[in-house]
Write a protein that holds these residues in place. Structure first.
Motif, PDB file in Angstrom:
ATOM      1  N   THR A 124      64.832  37.602  61.089  1.00 52.61           N
ATOM      2  CA  THR A 124      65.177  36.289  61.655  1.00 52.61           C
ATOM      3  C   THR A 124      66.653  35.971  61.436  1.00 52.61           C
ATOM      4  O   THR A 124      67.250  36.383  60.444  1.00 52.61           O
ATOM      5  CB  THR A 124      64.362  35.156  60.992  1.00 52.61           C
TER       6      THR A 124
ATOM      7  N   ILE B   9      59.116  38.568  56.232  1.00 59.12           N
ATOM      8  CA  ILE B   9      60.212  37.859  56.890  1.00 59.12           C
ATOM      9  C   ILE B   9      61.532  38.305  56.275  1.00 59.12           C
ATOM     10  O   ILE B   9      61.729  38.189  55.068  1.00 59.12           O
ATOM     11  CB  ILE B   9      60.044  36.335  56.738  1.00 59.12           C
TER      12      ILE B   9
ATOM     13  N   LEU C  66      59.987  29.885  63.664  1.00 58.40           N
ATOM     14  CA  LEU C  66      59.288  30.634  62.622  1.00 58.40           C
ATOM     15  C   LEU C  66      57.891  30.107  62.286  1.00 58.40           C
ATOM     16  O   LEU C  66      56.941  30.893  62.256  1.00 58.40           O
ATOM     17  CB  LEU C  66      60.168  30.717  61.373  1.00 58.40           C
TER      18      LEU C  66
ATOM     19  N   GLU D  80      66.121  30.897  63.114  1.00 58.93           N
ATOM     20  CA  GLU D  80      64.858  30.718  63.839  1.00 58.93           C
ATOM     21  C   GLU D  80      64.022  29.617  63.195  1.00 58.93           C
ATOM     22  O   GLU D  80      62.803  29.700  63.116  1.00 58.93           O
ATOM     23  CB  GLU D  80      64.048  32.018  63.858  1.00 58.93           C
TER      24      GLU D  80
ATOM     25  N   LEU E 244      59.454  40.727  60.563  1.00 61.32           N
ATOM     26  CA  LEU E 244      60.076  39.676  61.372  1.00 61.32           C
ATOM     27  C   LEU E 244      61.518  39.451  60.918  1.00 61.32           C
ATOM     28  O   LEU E 244      61.753  38.696  59.995  1.00 61.32           O
ATOM     29  CB  LEU E 244      59.308  38.356  61.202  1.00 61.32           C
TER      30      LEU E 244
ATOM     31  N   ALA F 106      61.156  37.263  66.476  1.00 55.95           N
ATOM     32  CA  ALA F 106      60.611  36.024  65.939  1.00 55.95           C
ATOM     33  C   ALA F 106      60.916  34.835  66.836  1.00 55.95           C
ATOM     34  O   ALA F 106      60.605  33.705  66.504  1.00 55.95           O
ATOM     35  CB  ALA F 106      61.173  35.781  64.540  1.00 55.95           C
TER      36      ALA F 106
END
Lengths: 84, 259
Positions: free
Chosen positions: B32, B61, B39, B35, B30, B118
């Motif tokens: 990001t 992440i 999230l 976000e 993911l 995401a």
């Protein structure tokens, strides 16, 4: 997903292209075999246009794409100059 | 899961010792950037989807130094769900999607990698379908598609839909990619396939996803497809202007010339 109006527009586009396809096919492929005195010829333009119209349309499309791309690229250049 | 395993075991060519899918692990990458709102929700949906379907998973992440504190949120999530499930691998600044995947993959322990956005435009409920599809045909890549079956798009206006269709049409004609949705970014890869592909891809943005599929085709990898519904980002803005169109065309022509 597909909302009402979007679906109508999509169907419209498909219908339009089908109509153009059948009309053009009749014009270019069937008509030369039909007697030149037949009434059906009244519904079609002289055959020279069968070439001229698509050619013009193609040129217009290319022109439009060209103008769009140059416009975007020129704008980009100006933007980068401004930020520097 | 046991049933699944016995069904698909005979044709597992790239598994070590031919042993079965029970050991399969899926690493979700993911990437990001800003976000914070999305999230927790996406992670909750992922965990729900995986625990219902019973597959082994981890969520990685990769935060690119978001100024809105996405990283703090991710740290809290790591505490809640456990650091074996949620791995936080942040980077200092925004470095692009391709390198985010490379970075995330270094830390991935799964033998399959799932990449997705995401921002909630991709729903995790489709992941079990991806996995099932992969097992069904032993595919190297399973790609989510908006243009087949029940797939589709929510939240786009007519203009955007038409541009998307036209772009897809031109691409299909020029590249003959053997997949119906090239610019989508909801996909499942075998880890070694993704590793190999990413090294070969040079483009950015929309074109990056497209290049991945085209290069995969070149290398004779097999591609399966699952219809997905794509929801345009709820928060924030996704943009499509003249710039995006022109850079897409440039990328398309580059790919056309080099493949």
């Amino acid at each position: 997903m597909a909302t009402g109006t979007d679906q109508v527009v999509g169907l419209g586009l498909v219908a339009l292209s089908l109509i153009i396809f059948t009309y053009y096919t009749a014009w270019v492929i069937l008509l030369p075999f039909i007697d030149s005195q037949h009434v059906i010829h009244k519904y079609f333009l002289p055959r020279a246009y069968a070439i001229a119209i698509p050619l013009a349309a193609g040129h217009l499309l290319l022109l439009f794409v060209g103008i769009f791309i140059t416009y975007v690229m020129l704008k980009n250049q100006n933007d980068t100059k401004k930020t520097q | 899961a046991a049933e699944e395993a016995s069904r698909s075991s005979p044709r597992f060519r790239r598994e070590p010792k031919g042993r079965v899918s029970r050991q399969d692990k899926y690493s979700v990458l993911l990437p990001t950037y800003n976000e914070r709102e999305n999230l927790p929700f996406i992670v909750w949906l992922l965990v729900k989807s995986f625990s219902e379907s019973g597959f082994n998973y981890e969520i990685i992440i990769i935060d690119d130094g978001s100024p809105d504190g996405t990283r703090d949120v991710a740290e809290q999530l790591e505490k809640i769900y456990g650091s074996d499930r949620i791995l936080l691998r942040p980077r200092e600044k925004k470095l692009g999607l391709g390198t985010a995947y490379i970075h995330g993959m270094k830390h991935a322990t799964g033998n399959y990698i799932i990449i997705m956005d995401a921002d909630l435009s991709h729903h995790p409920k489709f992941i079990p379908e991806f996995i099932r599809k992969q097992k069904e045909g032993n595919f190297d890549i399973v790609s989510g598609t908006r243009y087949k079956g029940n797939g589709g798009v929510y939240g786009w206006d007519l203009k955007r839909k038409i541009i998307s269709r036209v772009a897809n049409f031109i691409t299909q004609i020029l590249l003959r990619p053997g997949a119906s949705d090239l610019t989508g970014s909801f996909r499942l890869y075998r880890k070694e396939v993704l590793q190999k592909l990413i090294g070969k891809c040079i483009s950015k943005g929309y074109v990056f996803q497209m290049e991945m599929i085209v290069r995969a085709r070149q290398l004779n990898y097999t591609i399966g497809e699952v219809p997905i519904s794509f929801v345009d980002r709820v928060y924030g803005e996704s943009k499509l202007g003249g710039n995006e169109i022109v850079s897409f065309l440039k990328g398309l022509l580059t790919l056309f010339a080099t493949t």
